[in-house]
Write an enzyme that holds these catalytic residues in place. Sequence first.
Site, PDB file in Angstrom:
ATOM      1  N   GLU A 136       0.861  -1.190   0.000  1.00 23.09           N
ATOM      2  CA  GLU A 136       0.000   0.000   0.000  1.00 23.09           C
ATOM      3  C   GLU A 136       0.888   1.228   0.000  1.00 23.09           C
ATOM      4  O   GLU A 136       1.904   1.264   0.702  1.00 23.09           O
ATOM      5  CB  GLU A 136      -0.894   0.002   1.245  1.00 23.09           C
ATOM      6  CG  GLU A 136      -1.690   1.295   1.450  1.00 23.09           C
ATOM      7  CD  GLU A 136      -2.485   1.287   2.753  1.00 23.09           C
ATOM      8  OE1 GLU A 136      -2.893   0.199   3.200  1.00 23.09           O
ATOM      9  OE2 GLU A 136      -2.680   2.380   3.328  1.00 23.09           O
ATOM     10  N   GLU A 141      -2.443  11.891   2.944  1.00 22.78           N
ATOM     11  CA  GLU A 141      -3.115  11.393   4.143  1.00 22.78           C
ATOM     12  C   GLU A 141      -2.825  12.322   5.322  1.00 22.78           C
ATOM     13  O   GLU A 141      -1.726  12.854   5.469  1.00 22.78           O
ATOM     14  CB  GLU A 141      -2.662   9.977   4.474  1.00 22.78           C
ATOM     15  CG  GLU A 141      -3.508   9.317   5.559  1.00 22.78           C
ATOM     16  CD  GLU A 141      -3.144   7.864   5.784  1.00 22.78           C
ATOM     17  OE1 GLU A 141      -4.033   7.098   6.211  1.00 22.78           O
ATOM     18  OE2 GLU A 141      -1.972   7.492   5.546  1.00 22.78           O
TER      19      GLU A 141
END
Length: 331
Positions: A136, A141
């Site tokens: 990932e 974020e």
Amino acid sequence: MRTGYAFLVTLSLSLIQSASALFFLKDQWIGDDFFQGWNWETENDPTHGRVNYVSQAEAISKNLTYVEDDVFFMRADDWSFLNSSSRGRDSIRISSVNAYDDALFVLDLRHMPQGCSTWPAFWTLSQAGPWPNGGEIDIIEGVNLNTDNQATLHTTPMCMMPPDTLRHQAGRTITTNCDTSVNFNTGCGVSFPDSKPSYGMPFNIAGGGIFAALKWRFGIQVWFWPRDEAPPEVRDGVVKEEPLFPGFGWGSPAADFPVYPGFCDYDTHFNAHEMVFDLTFCGDWAGNAWAGSGCGGGTCENFVDNNPSAFAEAYWAINSLRVYTPLFPFP
């Protein structure tokens, strides 16, 4: 060992800036394009957020997604008070139908979700899975009132990053072990430099900017520029006939993740990735960080339930998303 690290990092950088790094436009989405080629996910949030992900039809009917002047919007419900028995506040999570191995992802973003309890992300993960197999990559974020973006890798065991002194990046290393099974799945993260408005309110006040993430077997890098500082080829886009050399003349990436055998072998930890946009609330990160977030007392979940107007700025506004792939696959 430091000499070996330095050599490998230098080798990785030289490969990135070599003529072999020739990429062409593979896919792009502008405006209404986002209504095709993406899965609108409605399952329970795997990060345990106070969120209700809705289908494309429901998002359109509730005006949670729409297009204005070729800008694609996805936003949270900012008018409803929630019953404690509900799944959570309406929001959107989409994943790309296509997956990409060696690829450059270029996102021109006008506005990202901001505010207390929010946890937005733009990221990639293995389409084959199951997670964390295949890896990932979190490109955008953050949570709550954060102002600096964080890029992070999450992998299966045996993927480590070198210290800052041996990484070609402008950001600051937070953690170096990418293994999801240690450190409560914090992954190996890099905080972007304070000098550029890369996240949250400062990013939105500045009118957004451009992120570029290069994923290939010579390393994973993430760049960020305010729009007026971005190289012309990523600011304006290119047509299929014009090749793009990722990293060439772009300066230091905000985050650099070297991958090489013995420390973080690419083929062991990464394969073809799909892209994901999501916006959740509270959950495993924003909820756990709530007490120190500066968002006030009470619980994160109560804030989500009882303050709909606080989510007026909880939306994505995307100018364009382009994916470039090499003309020939790398061995």
